[in-house]
Design a protein around this motif. Structure first.
Motif, PDB file in Angstrom:
ATOM      1  N   THR A  72      37.290  85.370   1.178  1.00 29.65           N
ATOM      2  CA  THR A  72      36.433  84.200   1.537  1.00 29.65           C
ATOM      3  C   THR A  72      37.466  82.872   1.302  1.00 29.65           C
ATOM      4  N   GLY A  73      38.467  82.998   0.651  1.00 25.46           N
ATOM      5  CA  GLY A  73      39.289  81.951   0.751  1.00 25.46           C
ATOM      6  C   GLY A  73      39.971  81.660   1.743  1.00 25.46           C
ATOM      7  N   TYR A  87      38.274  78.781   3.557  1.00 25.98           N
ATOM      8  CA  TYR A  87      38.296  77.491   3.234  1.00 25.98           C
ATOM      9  C   TYR A  87      39.851  77.232   3.711  1.00 25.98           C
ATOM     10  N   ARG A  88      40.712  78.043   3.647  1.00 25.14           N
ATOM     11  CA  ARG A  88      42.153  77.722   4.085  1.00 25.14           C
ATOM     12  C   ARG A  88      42.070  77.555   5.777  1.00 25.14           C
ATOM     13  N   SER A 130      42.358  73.787  -1.666  1.00 20.14           N
ATOM     14  CA  SER A 130      42.125  73.890  -2.932  1.00 20.14           C
ATOM     15  C   SER A 130      41.807  72.184  -3.584  1.00 20.14           C
ATOM     16  N   ALA A 181      37.672  72.529  -0.251  1.00 14.44           N
ATOM     17  CA  ALA A 181      36.766  73.415  -1.056  1.00 14.44           C
ATOM     18  C   ALA A 181      35.731  72.480  -1.742  1.00 14.44           C
ATOM     19  N   ARG A 183      31.111  73.923   2.080  1.00 12.91           N
ATOM     20  CA  ARG A 183      30.567  74.771   1.212  1.00 12.91           C
ATOM     21  C   ARG A 183      29.424  75.488   1.806  1.00 12.91           C
ATOM     22  N   GLY A 222      35.998  85.511  -4.000  1.00 11.65           N
ATOM     23  CA  GLY A 222      35.967  83.819  -3.960  1.00 11.65           C
ATOM     24  C   GLY A 222      35.882  83.417  -5.145  1.00 11.65           C
ATOM     25  N   ARG A 223      35.096  82.227  -5.297  1.00 11.87           N
ATOM     26  CA  ARG A 223      34.877  81.541  -6.567  1.00 11.87           C
ATOM     27  C   ARG A 223      33.340  81.270  -6.792  1.00 11.87           C
ATOM     28  N   ASP A 224      32.594  81.453  -5.936  1.00 13.87           N
ATOM     29  CA  ASP A 224      30.964  81.604  -6.039  1.00 13.87           C
ATOM     30  C   ASP A 224      30.284  82.606  -5.361  1.00 13.87           C
ATOM     31  N   ILE A 225      31.167  83.813  -5.206  1.00 11.13           N
ATOM     32  CA  ILE A 225      30.082  84.697  -4.612  1.00 11.13           C
ATOM     33  C   ILE A 225      29.002  85.195  -5.480  1.00 11.13           C
ATOM     34  N   ARG A 236      46.383  74.004 -10.212  1.00 14.18           N
ATOM     35  CA  ARG A 236      45.367  74.507  -9.251  1.00 14.18           C
ATOM     36  C   ARG A 236      43.894  74.776 -10.341  1.00 14.18           C
ATOM     37  N   ASP A 277      40.220  73.423  -9.182  1.00 15.77           N
ATOM     38  CA  ASP A 277      39.651  74.468  -8.748  1.00 15.77           C
ATOM     39  C   ASP A 277      38.573  75.205  -9.523  1.00 15.77           C
ATOM     40  N   LEU A 322      34.654  75.046  -9.510  1.00 13.69           N
ATOM     41  CA  LEU A 322      34.336  76.064  -8.671  1.00 13.69           C
ATOM     42  C   LEU A 322      33.948  77.224  -9.157  1.00 13.69           C
TER      43      LEU A 322
END
Ligand code: DC
Length: 226
Positions: free
Chosen positions: A32-33, A36-37, A97, A101, A107, A127-130, A178, A182, A186
């Protein structure tokens, strides 16, 4: 569908571990990153000031992102163009980052796309929030961590392998930076998450631990369904 959510800070080995586990389990690996990229790349290419979140939000409806899956894994498309490589630069990484994001509308814009992917196939999604936001119903949620030094060592090796020799101290500084941009905001732990600290573990040990956990859960899930 069975979903495995893998969250954690940058450089904890999420993508390579998730990819290998997905392959072993016959699941689709969703990075999923890349989403955002891709938004960051769009903003950079179109000279939209990243610090101006209103301008970023205004441009969002024009960002046409698609993820495709084939034998080569995930392909990321922006307006039909394959940007899988173009989103890997340091510039895009920092833009995603540091700015993209953190914009709540960005989001929200990406929630539906990620959920749809998990409805179509069994996924390992990183990801970060999956586990907290995107797939709170995931059957297995894992939070991967590693010390900043371990993450910087892995990142330095990766860069060297990609023909971009890097200085460990510089990479370590970036990892710490980061984390501040991040992680605090996140990467959150879901209450029912399994935490896996990979410091000092080899790649295959981490993959085996993860696939072992997944197989147990898959068996329980199949029993419950019967
Ligand atoms: O995992 P990555 O380094 O490719 O992610 C790029 C950036 O996107 C990262 O700085 C944080 C952000 N990101 C996010 O906020 N939520 C996700 N689910 C995945 C990535």
């Amino acid at each position: 569908m069975f979903a495995i959510a893998i969250d954690g800070p940058a450089g904890a080995g999420k993508s390579s571990v998730a990819k290998a586990a997905a392959k072993a389990l016959g699941f689709t690996y969703v990075d999923t990153g890349a989403l955002y990229r891709t938004i960051a790349l769009y903003m950079l290419e179109n000279h939209i000031c990243l610090e101006d979140s209103a301008a970023v939000v205004a441009a969002l409806p024009d960002v046409e992102i698609a993820l495709e899956y084939g034998p080569e894994g995930q392909r990321t498309l922006l307006g039909g163009r394959d940007v899988s490589q173009a989103i890997r630069t340091q510039e895009v990484s920092m833009a995603a980052s540091k700015w993209v994001a953190h914009v709540p509308e960005v989001r929200r814009f990406l929630v539906g796309l990620q959920r749809e992917l998990a409805q179509k196939a069994h996924v390992v999604m990183d990801g970060r929030d999956i586990g907290t936001v995107i797939l709170p119903e995931a059957q297995l949620k894992v939070f991967l961590t590693a010390s900043p030094e371990a993450r910087a060592r892995r990142r330095t090796l990766q860069l060297e392998e990609a023909g971009e020799p890097a200085d460990f101290d510089q990479v370590l500084r970036e990892v710490v930076q980061r984390d501040q941009q991040d992680m605090d905001q996140l990467a959150k732990r879901a209450p029912d998450v399994v935490e896996l600290d990979t410091t000092g573990l080899g790649f295959s040990q981490v993959v085996e631990t993860l696939t072992g956990l997944a197989r147990e859960r898959i068996m329980e899930y199949n029993k419950e369904k019967r």
